[in-house]
Scaffold this motif. Structure first.
Motif, short mmCIF file in Angstrom:
data_model
loop_
_atom_site.label_atom_id
_atom_site.label_comp_id
_atom_site.label_asym_id
_atom_site.label_seq_id
_atom_site.Cartn_x
_atom_site.Cartn_y
_atom_site.Cartn_z
N ASN A 31 64.82 44.81 10.84
CA ASN A 31 65.42 43.85 9.92
C ASN A 31 66.94 43.86 10.02
O ASN A 31 67.59 42.82 9.86
CB ASN A 31 64.98 44.14 8.48
N GLU A 132 63.95 45.37 1.28
CA GLU A 132 62.83 44.52 1.68
C GLU A 132 61.87 44.26 0.52
O GLU A 132 61.43 43.14 0.31
CB GLU A 132 62.04 45.17 2.83
N ASN A 160 62.41 36.70 4.21
CA ASN A 160 62.82 38.07 4.47
C ASN A 160 64.36 38.13 4.53
O ASN A 160 65.05 37.11 4.39
CB ASN A 160 62.15 38.63 5.72
#
Lengths: 268, 268
Positions: A31, A132, A160
């Motif tokens: 991420n 997250e 996200n």
């Protein structure tokens, strides 16, 4: 990094200090990397991470960044949000849900305007992104000047971190460059036709159609001519396109006078 | 799908026909899924695929769609771009690089305005996205009315399909809803303070500061009072915040008259 000589200068030149992106306790290196990639696309390079779960540096982050190495190489790691934002003058907290805090809530476009208005004076701004699973806590939101949220469909809100970074970074660059795109339809490469050439094409077409008595009944001719002219006016023809159309009309005229079997089914 | 009673109606209600998203020969099911997820966040549901390399249905696509099952379930598969766009009235071709075609080039915001202006009349529009590696070919671009490209940094342009879909979908929803966010700072829940209450707080604070002869020299008092008042004016105080501040002043006043050892180091 692809350099292209055809890129417009105003899309490259950005005289505004870009905001920092601060990721708060991200769990997955992937991420971090996709956030870096999103940033790089829109000219952001200052990525800060508060307590990344899996430590730093992260090979997973670098792989996911897809060549945004210049962002990954410069990442700064902090052990608190306070430290990560210490040198900034205006901070947005991004949140996906309403908070019990009486703080202004902005869209990414409004936030970009604020960031750019400070950034043109060289002042440092930043966007704070949460974890997250559960975003930022209220103490972290309290460190920010304003809240940013995205105009998602409330019935399916599932962005996200990298997607939220992408939209904020996109709005920032769009605002900072006045919406400059890397390329546009270029009047130099595709010069628009002069009205003289367009009218001559019209007359050519209409005379060809007269030749095959297309305009019937003849009193309808003016109306039909206007219909045809309006079609081609809407197309905003270029020089080259008018030449192509005149070639088409000439070819069809020729076909009418000397029909050949193998052209019977074609549409030119 | 999280339903939240606090969501503002204007963020939910969209009376505009959303555009279709057409993916041309995508290779990876995962990219189809992340595109579906990006769409769902902004209320787009009409996903069409032309010749997906790995066939359809795709479990990888469904997994990557992250609960956007309503998009995945409705996917239509076509064997040509012509068939995929047959029922649409206006089509954008998304490309990352300049084409040798004299066709208008728009940003995602301009494209959204066009799509919404047609969509309010129930007309169907669509965005065509190319292959992972090399996008759309020129014949496919020729099927579109206009080109869309994103205002990326020309020196680092590396958006994947789902990221490009995300930005186009974001701009569409922003335009269709007039920028409505799922939540804003609510004047009902956080009523702004009346000026009367604010001024009474100012007077309370200033009288407390008079009590400790804070304003020195006394001829500076008007200037210092204005400085303090301006600070709190900028904060756009709510009712509840004014009450909290008055409590703070009262507590500090109390401390001045009855100092206690354990309060000496505190800052209230």
């Amino acid at each position: 990094m692809t350099r292209n000589a055809n890129i417009r200068d105003e899309a490259r030149q950005v005289d505004v200090r870009p905001p920092a992106v601060i990721l708060c306790e991200p769990q997955l290196g992937e991420n971090i990397g996709t956030a870096a990639r999103a940033m790089a696309n829109f000219g952001l390079t200052d990525l800060r991470i508060v307590n990344p779960r899996d430590g730093w540096p992260s090979e997973k982050a670098r792989a996911a960044a897809s060549r945004a190495d210049h962002v990954i190489d410069k990442v700064q790691v902090f052990d608190s949000v306070e430290a990560a934002i210490a040198d900034l003058t205006f901070v947005f907290a991004t949140t996906a849900r309403s908070r019990e805090v009486p703080k202004p809530v902005r869209g990414p476009d409004e936030a970009a305007q604020k960031s750019v208005s400070l950034g043109v004076n060289g002042l440092a701004t930043g966007y704070l992104f949460g974890r997250e699973r559960w975003g930022l806590n209220n103490d972290e939101v309290a460190l920010a000047d304003e809240i940013v949220t995205l105009p998602v469909d409330p019935d399916f809100a599932s962005l996200n971190i990298a997607q939220a970074v992408l939209v904020c970074a996109y709005e920032w660059r769009k605002t900072a460059t006045g919406g400059a795109l890397p390329f546009r339809l270029s009047p130099e490469e595709n010069p628009p036709a002069s009205k003289d050439d367009v009218v001559r094409f019209f007359e050519h077409l209409e005379s060809a159609l007269d030749g095959v008595t297309f305009f019937r009944p003849v009193e309808r001719r003016p109306h039909m001519v206007r219909t045809l002219r309006n079609i081609f006016q809407k197309a905003e023809l270029t020089d080259q396109e008018v030449r192509a159309l005149r070639g088409v009309v000439a070819a069809l005229e020729k076909r009418q006078t000397r029909p050949r079997k193998d052209e019977e089914t074609g549409e030119a």
